[in-house]
Scaffold this active site. Structure first.
Site, PDB file in Angstrom:
ATOM      1  N   CYS A  57      -1.909   9.249   2.458  1.00  0.00           N
ATOM      2  CA  CYS A  57      -1.725   8.863   1.395  1.00  0.00           C
ATOM      3  C   CYS A  57      -2.770   9.281   0.403  1.00  0.00           C
ATOM      4  O   CYS A  57      -2.295   9.395  -0.949  1.00  0.00           O
ATOM      5  CB  CYS A  57      -1.408   7.067   1.154  1.00  0.00           C
ATOM      6  SG  CYS A  57      -2.726   6.215   1.906  1.00  0.00           S
ATOM      7  N   GLU A  88       0.926  -1.221  -0.038  1.00  0.00           N
ATOM      8  CA  GLU A  88      -0.200   0.065  -0.121  1.00  0.00           C
ATOM      9  C   GLU A  88       0.938   1.130  -0.097  1.00  0.00           C
ATOM     10  O   GLU A  88       1.407   1.460   1.088  1.00  0.00           O
ATOM     11  CB  GLU A  88      -0.913  -0.064   1.306  1.00  0.00           C
ATOM     12  CG  GLU A  88      -1.909  -1.236   1.246  1.00  0.00           C
ATOM     13  CD  GLU A  88      -2.916  -0.948   0.324  1.00  0.00           C
ATOM     14  OE1 GLU A  88      -3.019   0.095  -0.181  1.00  0.00           O
ATOM     15  OE2 GLU A  88      -3.730  -2.005   0.286  1.00  0.00           O
TER      16      GLU A  88
HETATM   17  P1  NAD Z   1       8.390   4.624   4.667  1.00  0.00           P
HETATM   18  O1  NAD Z   1       8.366   4.040   3.400  1.00  0.00           O
HETATM   19  O2  NAD Z   1       9.630   5.592   4.886  1.00  0.00           O
HETATM   20  O3  NAD Z   1       8.488   3.722   6.133  1.00  0.00           O
HETATM   21  C1  NAD Z   1       7.385   2.497   6.098  1.00  0.00           C
HETATM   22  C2  NAD Z   1       7.830   1.479   6.905  1.00  0.00           C
HETATM   23  O4  NAD Z   1       8.791   0.819   6.219  1.00  0.00           O
HETATM   24  C3  NAD Z   1       8.393   1.919   8.469  1.00  0.00           C
HETATM   25  O5  NAD Z   1       8.239   1.060   9.620  1.00  0.00           O
HETATM   26  C4  NAD Z   1       9.858   1.661   8.004  1.00  0.00           C
HETATM   27  O6  NAD Z   1      10.856   1.423   9.142  1.00  0.00           O
HETATM   28  C5  NAD Z   1      10.053   0.609   7.087  1.00  0.00           C
HETATM   29  N1  NAD Z   1      11.125   0.393   6.161  1.00  0.00           N
HETATM   30  C6  NAD Z   1      11.866   1.155   5.795  1.00  0.00           C
HETATM   31  N2  NAD Z   1      12.944   0.838   4.943  1.00  0.00           N
HETATM   32  C7  NAD Z   1      12.787  -0.581   4.943  1.00  0.00           C
HETATM   33  C8  NAD Z   1      13.303  -1.835   4.400  1.00  0.00           C
HETATM   34  N3  NAD Z   1      14.423  -1.525   3.801  1.00  0.00           N
HETATM   35  N4  NAD Z   1      12.837  -2.862   4.390  1.00  0.00           N
HETATM   36  C9  NAD Z   1      11.643  -3.026   5.138  1.00  0.00           C
HETATM   37  N5  NAD Z   1      11.088  -2.125   5.624  1.00  0.00           N
HETATM   38  C10 NAD Z   1      11.523  -0.836   5.846  1.00  0.00           C
HETATM   39  O7  NAD Z   1       7.044   5.331   4.885  1.00  0.00           O
HETATM   40  P2  NAD Z   1       6.491   6.377   5.823  1.00  0.00           P
HETATM   41  O8  NAD Z   1       7.369   7.735   5.940  1.00  0.00           O
HETATM   42  O9  NAD Z   1       6.450   5.808   7.309  1.00  0.00           O
HETATM   43  O10 NAD Z   1       5.118   6.754   5.397  1.00  0.00           O
HETATM   44  C11 NAD Z   1       4.761   7.403   4.671  1.00  0.00           C
HETATM   45  C12 NAD Z   1       4.556   6.837   2.920  1.00  0.00           C
HETATM   46  O11 NAD Z   1       3.352   5.747   3.326  1.00  0.00           O
HETATM   47  C13 NAD Z   1       3.813   7.657   2.038  1.00  0.00           C
HETATM   48  O12 NAD Z   1       4.416   7.553   0.931  1.00  0.00           O
HETATM   49  C14 NAD Z   1       2.399   7.316   2.170  1.00  0.00           C
HETATM   50  O13 NAD Z   1       1.737   7.689   0.885  1.00  0.00           O
HETATM   51  C15 NAD Z   1       2.391   6.150   2.523  1.00  0.00           C
HETATM   52  N6  NAD Z   1       1.251   5.426   2.870  1.00  0.00           N
HETATM   53  C16 NAD Z   1       0.415   4.554   1.975  1.00  0.00           C
HETATM   54  C17 NAD Z   1      -0.992   4.481   2.566  1.00  0.00           C
HETATM   55  C18 NAD Z   1      -1.650   3.503   1.698  1.00  0.00           C
HETATM   56  O14 NAD Z   1      -2.746   2.901   2.185  1.00  0.00           O
HETATM   57  N7  NAD Z   1      -1.562   3.269   0.527  1.00  0.00           N
HETATM   58  C19 NAD Z   1      -1.125   4.791   3.622  1.00  0.00           C
HETATM   59  C20 NAD Z   1      -0.365   5.401   4.685  1.00  0.00           C
HETATM   60  C21 NAD Z   1       0.802   5.766   4.109  1.00  0.00           C
END
Ligand code: NAD
Length: 474
Positions: A281, A247
């Site tokens: 998002c 997502e």
């Molecule tokens: P992010 O991608 O920076 O982090 C999300 C999660 O991934 C965190 O727990 C982080 O620690 C983990 N992560 C980071 N690197 C990783 C790796 N190499 N392997 C595994 N896990 C890893 O996102 P964020 O800044 O926390 O959230 C914002 C983003 O999330 C925005 O792009 C937003 O659009 C998206 N989002 C999407 C939805 C949806 O339902 N489509 C909902 C909410 C947020």
């Protein structure tokens, strides 16, 4: 002492800890333990044992755990909302809504648990199937790894843990580094609600270390991830052969036709663009307006933007608090200034005060600017016009993303044309693209992701279909 690491049925001290801050005052509000590599290994092995326990748990017990979790979340609404407001910087009124939604997500999962079923198969529809009785049913995948973002630290976790439990799986949860305290509170609630202790592992810590280790491990049979497209791409490249739901982000377009209720549309566009500093998002990002109503709608939108309250997230009236980190506010400040250098005109906003970025509307942007091309994930929206509806649909689709889009119109032909032509996982008519009911199928096309959430749909993605063919006696 730091807590927060839950492995093998126990809270553990961990190898190190991270400090969690209030994103408005920057004061430290808690410490959570992070795992060593031996802790991660133990979590994976424990999850495998937990999966065996969960798959043997009858449906009515899974129903009870989920339903009690919903009740306990509501009973702790005040403290959960405060934790979300502090660690995520989310205005308290939206944090309260998130708590109510999370309780509903667990209750919906409880109900879906009772509806997991298969069907019989007419195997004798072809000659080679004669003499066989067949059916298919759904079985839990085993271990689900849930990796979650900072912006909805409770409800987006609920959207992963609740269907995992409903389907009879064990889970390993890795919350965002900056918002682990809500995840700890939820884990405590799940245990109090009767979750078998081996069935849930909570691993706060960095994405690179903890996230990567669990994603790559073959004992994990399903990764469910919500976060950025950048990390989504890394995950898919590391996961190997297992189920993956992604997502990811969006650049949500809104089309406003000349026959829409313009005052309502302007108010909904403003709240949809700026609530929680646009860190949603499906925040409104690109607004396309019929040029016949351009001046009127621009004025309405400016007024609605100016009515947005900026300030301390713990105050009831606040709509926009801090962004998750000052560097994010600096990033968007830079994107806006680049857009202005390229000819964009700032209608409102543009000020920054530490991590707080004020609601900002930009006119005369072009498709190649960062503020239109990339996901802004900040309180910034662009205002553009169109001469005919087809042009508006083309502009709305001109993005690599495809999560949700919306349009405001009273014209049924335009509604159906939009539904057919918009390449988005969801199309919202006469409201903002941020509309989401927690049981509806939800997810993106193109770079916005893979698979769908919404309890019934998430459960489908967290189960394997098993087909059974029984040769019957003559
Ligand atoms: P992010 O991608 O920076 O982090 C999300 C999660 O991934 C965190 O727990 C982080 O620690 C983990 N992560 C980071 N690197 C990783 C790796 N190499 N392997 C595994 N896990 C890893 O996102 P964020 O800044 O926390 O959230 C914002 C983003 O999330 C925005 O792009 C937003 O659009 C998206 N989002 C999407 C939805 C949806 O339902 N489509 C909902 C909410 C947020």
């Amino acid at each position: 002492m730091a807590t927060g690491l839950f492995i093998g049925g126990q809270w553990r001290p961990g190898a190190d800890h991270i400090a969690v801050t209030n994103k408005f005052t920057h004061q430290v509000i808690g410490q959570v333990a992070v795992p060593s590599s031996a802790d991660i290994e133990l979590a994976l092995a424990s999850a495998v044992s937990g999966a065996a326990i969960m798959s043997a748990l009858p449906t009515h017990q899974r129903y009870d755990i989920l339903s009690r979790t919903a009740q306990l979340i509501l009973a702790r609404k005040v403290s959960l909302a405060q934790t979300i407001a502090q660690e995520a910087g989310k205005p308290i009124k939206f944090a309260r809504v998130e708590v109510d939604r999370a309780a509903m997500t667990f209750q919906l999962a409880a109900e879906e648990a009772r509806r997991i079923h298969g069907e019989t198969l007419a195997l004798d529809a072809i000659p080679s199937g004669e003499g066989f009785f067949g059916f298919w049913w759904r079985k839990p995948v085993g271990v689900v790894a849930a990796i979650t973002p900072f912006n909805f630290p409770l409800n987006l976790v609920a959207h992963k843990l609740a269907p995992a439990i409903a389907a009879g799986n064990a889970f390993i949860h890795k919350p965002a580094e900056v918002t682990p305290l809500t995840a700890v509170a939820l884990m405590e609630i799940l245990l109090e609600a009767g979750l078998p202790p081996m069935a849930g592992q909570l691993l706060p810590g960095s994405g690179k270390v903890v996230g990567d280790a669990i994603v790559a491990d073959p004992r994990v049979r399903k990764v469910t991830f919500t976060g950025s497209a950048e990390v989504g791409r890394l995950i898919i490249s590391r996961a190997g052969i297992k189920k993956v739901t992604l997502e990811l982000g969006n650049s949500s377009p809104v089309i406003v036709a000349e026959d829409a209720d313009l005052e309502f549309a302007a108010r909904r566009c403003a709240i949809g663009a700026f609530a929680h500093s646009g860190q949603v998002c499906i925040s409104v990002q690109r607004i396309y307006v019929d040029q016949r109503i351009e001046d009127k709608f621009r004025d309405l939108l400016i007024a609605a933007t100016q009515a947005i309250q900026v300030g301390d997230p713990l105050l009831d009236q606040t709509d926009v608090g801090p962004m998750i980190a000052e560097k994010e506010a600096e990033r968007i400040e830079q994107w806006v200034s680049q857009a202005e250098q390229g000819g964009a005109v700032r209608l409102v906003g543009g000020q920054r005060d530490g991590a707080v970025y004020y609601p900002t509307l930009l006119d005369k942007t072009t498709a190649d600017m960062q503020v239109t091309r990339n996901e802004v994930f900040a309180p910034v929206a662009t205002f553009g016009t169109y001469a005919n509806f087809d042009e508006a649909l083309r502009a709305a689709n001109s993005t690599d993303y495809g999560l949700q889009a919306s349009l405001f119109t009273q014209n049924i032909d335009r509604v159906f044309k939009s539904i057919r032509q918009l390449d988005f996982g969801g199309v919202i008519v006469n409201d903002m693209p941020g509309f989401r009911a927690d049981h509806m199928p939800y997810g993106g096309n193109k770079q916005s992701g893979l698979g769908r959430e919404g309890l019934k749909f998430a459960i489908e993605e967290m189960t394997n279909i098993q087909t059974v063919a029984i040769r019957m006696p003559e």
